[in-house]
Design a protein around this motif. Sequence first.
Motif, PDB file in Angstrom:
ATOM      1  N   ILE A 193     -15.599 -17.797 -40.261  1.00  0.00           N
ATOM      2  CA  ILE A 193     -16.219 -18.919 -39.536  1.00  0.00           C
ATOM      3  C   ILE A 193     -16.025 -18.761 -38.025  1.00  0.00           C
ATOM      4  N   PRO A 194     -14.782 -18.567 -37.525  1.00  0.00           N
ATOM      5  CA  PRO A 194     -14.664 -18.277 -36.080  1.00  0.00           C
ATOM      6  C   PRO A 194     -15.318 -16.966 -35.684  1.00  0.00           C
ATOM      7  N   GLU A 195     -15.365 -16.008 -36.610  1.00  0.00           N
ATOM      8  CA  GLU A 195     -16.083 -14.755 -36.321  1.00  0.00           C
ATOM      9  C   GLU A 195     -17.561 -15.037 -36.085  1.00  0.00           C
ATOM     10  N   ALA A 196     -18.102 -15.997 -36.862  1.00  0.00           N
ATOM     11  CA  ALA A 196     -19.496 -16.401 -36.659  1.00  0.00           C
ATOM     12  C   ALA A 196     -19.671 -17.064 -35.297  1.00  0.00           C
ATOM     13  N   GLY A 197     -18.650 -17.826 -34.878  1.00  0.00           N
ATOM     14  CA  GLY A 197     -18.692 -18.442 -33.552  1.00  0.00           C
ATOM     15  C   GLY A 197     -18.694 -17.393 -32.458  1.00  0.00           C
ATOM     16  N   ARG A 198     -17.908 -16.342 -32.652  1.00  0.00           N
ATOM     17  CA  ARG A 198     -17.883 -15.234 -31.694  1.00  0.00           C
ATOM     18  C   ARG A 198     -19.260 -14.580 -31.603  1.00  0.00           C
ATOM     19  N   SER A 199     -19.871 -14.360 -32.749  1.00  0.00           N
ATOM     20  CA  SER A 199     -21.198 -13.739 -32.761  1.00  0.00           C
ATOM     21  C   SER A 199     -22.239 -14.640 -32.095  1.00  0.00           C
ATOM     22  N   PHE A 200     -22.105 -15.950 -32.311  1.00  0.00           N
ATOM     23  CA  PHE A 200     -23.048 -16.889 -31.701  1.00  0.00           C
ATOM     24  C   PHE A 200     -22.925 -16.856 -30.180  1.00  0.00           C
ATOM     25  N   TYR A 201     -21.694 -16.735 -29.676  1.00  0.00           N
ATOM     26  CA  TYR A 201     -21.466 -16.668 -28.232  1.00  0.00           C
ATOM     27  C   TYR A 201     -22.196 -15.463 -27.632  1.00  0.00           C
ATOM     28  N   PHE A 202     -22.070 -14.316 -28.291  1.00  0.00           N
ATOM     29  CA  PHE A 202     -22.731 -13.117 -27.758  1.00  0.00           C
ATOM     30  C   PHE A 202     -24.238 -13.175 -27.975  1.00  0.00           C
ATOM     31  N   LYS A 203     -24.656 -13.900 -28.994  1.00  0.00           N
ATOM     32  CA  LYS A 203     -26.090 -14.080 -29.203  1.00  0.00           C
ATOM     33  C   LYS A 203     -26.685 -14.868 -28.045  1.00  0.00           C
ATOM     34  N   GLN A 204     -25.924 -15.832 -27.533  1.00  0.00           N
ATOM     35  CA  GLN A 204     -26.392 -16.601 -26.379  1.00  0.00           C
ATOM     36  C   GLN A 204     -26.487 -15.719 -25.131  1.00  0.00           C
ATOM     37  N   LEU A 205     -25.507 -14.789 -24.992  1.00  0.00           N
ATOM     38  CA  LEU A 205     -25.560 -13.873 -23.849  1.00  0.00           C
ATOM     39  C   LEU A 205     -26.794 -12.972 -23.919  1.00  0.00           C
ATOM     40  N   LYS A 206     -27.234 -12.709 -25.141  1.00  0.00           N
ATOM     41  CA  LYS A 206     -28.357 -11.789 -25.331  1.00  0.00           C
ATOM     42  C   LYS A 206     -29.710 -12.500 -25.460  1.00  0.00           C
ATOM     43  N   LYS A 207     -29.708 -13.822 -25.297  1.00  0.00           N
ATOM     44  CA  LYS A 207     -30.936 -14.575 -25.577  1.00  0.00           C
ATOM     45  C   LYS A 207     -32.075 -14.214 -24.628  1.00  0.00           C
ATOM     46  N   ASN A 208     -31.727 -13.701 -23.438  1.00  0.00           N
ATOM     47  CA  ASN A 208     -32.776 -13.321 -22.477  1.00  0.00           C
ATOM     48  C   ASN A 208     -33.210 -11.867 -22.619  1.00  0.00           C
ATOM     49  N   LYS A 209     -32.700 -11.194 -23.643  1.00  0.00           N
ATOM     50  CA  LYS A 209     -33.116  -9.805 -23.840  1.00  0.00           C
ATOM     51  C   LYS A 209     -34.602  -9.762 -24.185  1.00  0.00           C
ATOM     52  N   PRO A 210     -35.386  -9.003 -23.452  1.00  0.00           N
ATOM     53  CA  PRO A 210     -36.833  -8.970 -23.712  1.00  0.00           C
ATOM     54  C   PRO A 210     -37.174  -8.230 -24.998  1.00  0.00           C
ATOM     55  N   GLU A 211     -38.236  -8.675 -25.627  1.00  0.00           N
ATOM     56  CA  GLU A 211     -38.747  -7.990 -26.808  1.00  0.00           C
ATOM     57  C   GLU A 211     -39.465  -6.710 -26.380  1.00  0.00           C
TER      58      GLU A 211
END
Length: 563
Positions: A193-211
């Motif tokens: 569960i906290p591992e999922a939180g860690r992944s979500f944090y980095f997902k937010q950092l990557k949200k502006n990555k262009p397709e």
Amino acid sequence: MLNKFIQKSKQLPEFKRFFILIAILFMYDVFFIRSKLSFINNLLSGRYFVNYILSLIVLSSLILIIRCLFNRNTFTKLLGSLFILAPLAIQTAHYSFYKMPISTYGIRFFVSEPLLTIQLAFENLNYFKIFGFILFSLLILLLLFTSNNQIKYKKFQLAINFPIFVSLTILCGMNWYLILDYQHPISAAYASIPEAGRSFYFKQLKKNKPEISLAPNSKEVPNILWIIGESVAKSHMSLYGYHRKTTPNLDKLKEAGILIPFQNSVSIGPHTLISVPYMLVGKQNIDPHGTIYSAPNIFDYAKARGYDTAFISSQDLRWKNFDQLSGKNIVDFYKAGTDFSANVSVSKGADDLKVLHTSILPHLKQMRAPFLMIAHMDGSHYPYHIHSEKKYKKFFPETSPNGTNAYDNTIVYSDIYLNEIITAARIKDPNIWIFYTTDHGQNVPLAKKDSMFKREHEKNSSHSENKSERHIFSTWKEKITAMFEKTDENDDEGKIIFNQGYDPEIIHNAFFVLPPEPFRIKIQNKETAPIAQSDIFATILDLMLIENPVSPYRWLISFKSYS
């Protein structure tokens, strides 16, 4: 008989009941979830042992919390047992199918598709494990339900165990040293569960990555193998003129004109965490705002072009969040050093040849064209003496862990690895492009060319016959003495500064290419050109016929003019 067992269980003291319950959960893990032999073997390694002990502390705290909060009546006891049986059931099913504990992806998939998850679980039922789960569940319920003893010091136990459970669960899920696969399945389920939180944090950092959107291409694109070494000083490679034959296999490829070593290649940085992630996105400038997380990496482009992709590393990729920068959840096949050894650390990854033989070579055979594989080596990181197998060592004595002899033996070991992977890749596809670069170098003194015995002989060569006779005896005396000396002149680590700073030995790195035959002469004409590691990224994009990358990159080497 069942009644007698129930009566005996009621008479059990609480501490015995607790330890029996822990023992049952431990046995279930060993006999029904994991392989017994691999578990015993892994438990002997320090990292696995630390992980498993911490997870047992988490499990113990959970059981004590359940005993305090859910001990009023049958309903509360049943409710409390679900906090043990539910994660145990999930992990049993997940291990049966994936051979690993539930991950962040598994949690996201279950939340988004709960019915499909249940359907897939039933389609892959293992009846033996179902029977085992039911049997152990009854034992667990019996131990939880048959106790009528009043819990003493309930508030005190909760005050102690709740913070332990929460803090260690977060630690087990987020700390780089703690791996879910090395933990008890129940503890690992909560730590995910906290591992999922860690992944979500980095997902937010990557949200502006262009397709990456590429126009269809009818032209054929090549297969590519990119090998990333570790801590290799090119001055210690005979490929670059070192007097010791540390790279005899690479030397032969060079002599045959197959391998082209570049002479003026510069590292992006003196540490792995700087050089490798930035190589993968083609960046080399200062990045104070962490734009690397939102930059498309080489795998994003490769996938958009239809490549089959793989990233296989001998190193620990969780350290400093390296896994978030190395293509995890992007590539088709992803393996880290912790998948091959339970004792991987920052300074010592999994054995390179083991990773090569058990994963890289078998997967290379299966990859479809076009493919991009990146093989990330354990290489020559300090302490040097543990980075080469004894049977392959050539230079002795190796009594100092970071002496020149120990370091040169790691180069010999890497040469064997490189020869095998290059041979296999060229058998699969004679026209494959192969790139090799180390992440950074090391500042290690070169071995002395002449032994003290040869120098002594030359110094005394003009002496009289009588002196020569005395010299013969003194030389033998020195040889016998040297056999028992603890170190020699090539086994002194006093002058080594490893990879600290920007010494030329550290940032002027080994880089070579094995191009298809039609390109060899033109590549040879470029071998003295000044290049940076980021140019490999740009070159691979060019080979993939990607003309307009999302952000500007250096394009030092262009192959369009060669075709």
